[in-house]
Design a protein around this motif. Structure first.
Motif, PDB file in Angstrom:
ATOM      1  N   GLU A  91      61.730  61.216  71.411  1.00 30.07           N
ATOM      2  CA  GLU A  91      62.440  61.025  72.687  1.00 30.07           C
ATOM      3  C   GLU A  91      62.882  62.359  73.271  1.00 30.07           C
ATOM      4  N   GLU A  92      63.310  63.273  72.415  1.00 28.65           N
ATOM      5  CA  GLU A  92      63.729  64.586  72.897  1.00 28.65           C
ATOM      6  C   GLU A  92      62.546  65.372  73.447  1.00 28.65           C
ATOM      7  N   MET A  93      61.405  65.289  72.784  1.00 29.16           N
ATOM      8  CA  MET A  93      60.196  65.958  73.281  1.00 29.16           C
ATOM      9  C   MET A  93      59.791  65.389  74.642  1.00 29.16           C
ATOM     10  N   THR A  94      59.892  64.085  74.786  1.00 34.45           N
ATOM     11  CA  THR A  94      59.535  63.428  76.052  1.00 34.45           C
ATOM     12  C   THR A  94      60.403  63.938  77.183  1.00 34.45           C
ATOM     13  N   THR A  95      61.686  64.070  76.937  1.00 35.07           N
ATOM     14  CA  THR A  95      62.630  64.501  77.968  1.00 35.07           C
ATOM     15  C   THR A  95      62.518  65.998  78.242  1.00 35.07           C
ATOM     16  N   ARG A  96      62.557  66.806  77.186  1.00 41.80           N
ATOM     17  CA  ARG A  96      62.566  68.260  77.377  1.00 41.80           C
ATOM     18  C   ARG A  96      61.272  68.794  77.968  1.00 41.80           C
ATOM     19  N   SER A  97      60.157  68.138  77.705  1.00 44.66           N
ATOM     20  CA  SER A  97      58.868  68.584  78.245  1.00 44.66           C
ATOM     21  C   SER A  97      58.648  68.120  79.679  1.00 44.66           C
ATOM     22  N   GLY A  98      59.430  67.137  80.132  1.00 45.28           N
ATOM     23  CA  GLY A  98      59.261  66.602  81.480  1.00 45.28           C
ATOM     24  C   GLY A  98      58.282  65.452  81.546  1.00 45.28           C
ATOM     25  N   ILE A  99      57.784  65.008  80.405  1.00 43.47           N
ATOM     26  CA  ILE A  99      56.816  63.914  80.389  1.00 43.47           C
ATOM     27  C   ILE A  99      57.428  62.639  80.959  1.00 43.47           C
ATOM     28  N   ASP A 100      58.712  62.423  80.725  1.00 46.33           N
ATOM     29  CA  ASP A 100      59.368  61.226  81.265  1.00 46.33           C
ATOM     30  C   ASP A 100      59.354  61.207  82.789  1.00 46.33           C
ATOM     31  N   ARG A 101      59.296  62.376  83.421  1.00 42.54           N
ATOM     32  CA  ARG A 101      59.273  62.442  84.888  1.00 42.54           C
ATOM     33  C   ARG A 101      57.892  62.105  85.460  1.00 42.54           C
ATOM     34  N   LEU A 102      56.873  62.051  84.599  1.00 44.12           N
ATOM     35  CA  LEU A 102      55.536  61.643  85.057  1.00 44.12           C
ATOM     36  C   LEU A 102      55.467  60.144  85.298  1.00 44.12           C
ATOM     37  N   VAL A 103      56.347  59.390  84.632  1.00 44.93           N
ATOM     38  CA  VAL A 103      56.345  57.929  84.725  1.00 44.93           C
ATOM     39  C   VAL A 103      57.779  57.434  84.956  1.00 44.93           C
ATOM     40  N   PRO A 104      58.393  57.834  86.074  1.00 42.07           N
ATOM     41  CA  PRO A 104      59.800  57.464  86.295  1.00 42.07           C
ATOM     42  C   PRO A 104      59.991  55.948  86.339  1.00 42.07           C
ATOM     43  N   GLY A 105      61.024  55.491  85.642  1.00 41.60           N
ATOM     44  CA  GLY A 105      61.349  54.071  85.628  1.00 41.60           C
ATOM     45  C   GLY A 105      60.589  53.257  84.601  1.00 41.60           C
ATOM     46  N   ALA A 106      59.605  53.858  83.949  1.00 47.13           N
ATOM     47  CA  ALA A 106      58.778  53.125  82.985  1.00 47.13           C
ATOM     48  C   ALA A 106      59.492  52.983  81.648  1.00 47.13           C
ATOM     49  N   VAL A 107      59.110  51.957  80.921  1.00 50.08           N
ATOM     50  CA  VAL A 107      59.531  51.808  79.530  1.00 50.08           C
ATOM     51  C   VAL A 107      58.578  52.676  78.719  1.00 50.08           C
ATOM     52  N   ILE A 108      59.124  53.650  77.970  1.00 55.56           N
ATOM     53  CA  ILE A 108      58.314  54.633  77.261  1.00 55.56           C
ATOM     54  C   ILE A 108      58.446  54.443  75.759  1.00 55.56           C
ATOM     55  N   ASP A 109      57.309  54.462  75.091  1.00 59.70           N
ATOM     56  CA  ASP A 109      57.269  54.463  73.635  1.00 59.70           C
ATOM     57  C   ASP A 109      56.519  55.735  73.243  1.00 59.70           C
ATOM     58  N   SER A 110      57.230  56.707  72.644  1.00 57.55           N
ATOM     59  CA  SER A 110      56.618  57.984  72.307  1.00 57.55           C
ATOM     60  C   SER A 110      56.676  58.219  70.809  1.00 57.55           C
ATOM     61  N   ARG A 111      55.822  59.132  70.363  1.00 58.71           N
ATOM     62  CA  ARG A 111      55.770  59.415  68.926  1.00 58.71           C
ATOM     63  C   ARG A 111      55.327  60.858  68.712  1.00 58.71           C
ATOM     64  N   ALA A 112      56.133  61.613  67.987  1.00 61.66           N
ATOM     65  CA  ALA A 112      55.779  62.963  67.560  1.00 61.66           C
ATOM     66  C   ALA A 112      55.105  62.860  66.192  1.00 61.66           C
ATOM     67  N   PHE A 113      54.150  63.750  65.940  1.00 61.52           N
ATOM     68  CA  PHE A 113      53.407  63.728  64.680  1.00 61.52           C
ATOM     69  C   PHE A 113      53.544  65.057  63.955  1.00 61.52           C
ATOM     70  N   GLU A 114      53.434  65.002  62.638  1.00 64.24           N
ATOM     71  CA  GLU A 114      53.437  66.201  61.796  1.00 64.24           C
ATOM     72  C   GLU A 114      51.998  66.612  61.541  1.00 64.24           C
ATOM     73  N   PRO A 115      51.640  67.891  61.502  1.00 63.85           N
ATOM     74  CA  PRO A 115      52.547  69.001  61.731  1.00 63.85           C
ATOM     75  C   PRO A 115      52.848  69.209  63.208  1.00 63.85           C
ATOM     76  N   CYS A 116      51.959  68.788  64.084  1.00 69.44           N
ATOM     77  CA  CYS A 116      52.262  68.834  65.516  1.00 69.44           C
ATOM     78  C   CYS A 116      51.345  67.846  66.225  1.00 69.44           C
ATOM     79  N   GLY A 117      51.833  67.290  67.293  1.00 72.17           N
ATOM     80  CA  GLY A 117      51.081  66.316  68.077  1.00 72.17           C
ATOM     81  C   GLY A 117      52.042  65.330  68.693  1.00 72.17           C
ATOM     82  N   TYR A 118      51.545  64.585  69.666  1.00 70.66           N
ATOM     83  CA  TYR A 118      52.419  63.702  70.427  1.00 70.66           C
ATOM     84  C   TYR A 118      51.575  62.628  71.078  1.00 70.66           C
ATOM     85  N   SER A 119      52.095  61.422  71.153  1.00 73.60           N
ATOM     86  CA  SER A 119      51.480  60.325  71.903  1.00 73.60           C
ATOM     87  C   SER A 119      52.567  59.586  72.650  1.00 73.60           C
ATOM     88  N   MET A 120      52.227  59.055  73.803  1.00 77.97           N
ATOM     89  CA  MET A 120      53.177  58.316  74.617  1.00 77.97           C
ATOM     90  C   MET A 120      52.451  57.167  75.287  1.00 77.97           C
TER      91      MET A 120
END
Length: 181
Positions: free
Chosen positions: A19-48
């Motif tokens: 959730e912090e990655m989604t907010t700090r990167s601005g990804i949440d602003r790409l889909v304003p108002g949407a219900v977001i399910d995000s996931r960070a991966f080890e060692p690095c990676g992300y899906s939303m």
């Protein structure tokens, strides 16, 4: 029981980091108002995945030192995709990107200012605070998928790319993941 407690704590921590990655990167602003399910991966990676009314958006990011990959997909029906394209490109600032559109002939005809029309020659201009990123289409390809459905793909390259942003994106996500732990 101890393993379940560790797994639950780990899941809570992964959710917080995601959730912090989604907010700090601005990804949440790409889909304003949407219900977001995000996931960070080890060692690095992300899906939303995001849902807003009858539309979905999905994003996958794999930052690597040799080549990074980011994708954004949506089925949102818009009259113009200009702002959405600019916002996605502004979020990642890549050296180059591929834009793919799949639609029937009637849908393609409804899109205003379509950068994948063969007659479209303007660059994609992405304004930033300090300057603009200018992307020119380097090639265009299309294929008829069904009777009236087309898949159109265009490659876009940043003018005066200098030091690439692909690596900067990779370093940024690495640093973000480290700072969240």
């Amino acid at each position: 029981d101890e393993k379940n407690d560790t797994d639950a704590t780990s899941d809570v921590e992964i959710r917080r980091i995601s959730e912090e990655m989604t907010t700090r990167s601005g990804i949440d602003r790409l889909v304003p108002g949407a219900v977001i399910d995000s996931r960070a991966f080890e060692p690095c990676g992300y899906s939303m995945n995001a849902i807003l009314y009858n539309s979905y958006s999905t994003m996958h990011i794999t930052p690597e030192a040799t080549c990074s990959y980011a994708s954004f997909e949506t089925n949102a029906k818009l009259k113009s995709y200009h702002s959405l394209i600019n916002n996605v490109v502004r979020t990642f600032k890549p050296k180059r990107f591929v834009l793919t559109m799949m639609a029937d002939e009637a849908g393609l005809g409804q899109i205003q200012d379509n950068p994948l029309q063969s007659s479209y020659t303007k660059p994609i201009n992405v304004p930033l605070k300090e300057k603009s990123l200018i992307y020119r289409r380097s090639n265009l390809a299309s294929i008829q998928v069904e009777d009236d459905t087309c898949c159109i793909m265009g490659n876009f390259e940043l003018e005066d790319a200098g030091e690439g942003r692909g690596l900067a994106m990779q370093k940024g996500l690495d640093n973000r993941a480290q700072s969240y732990s």
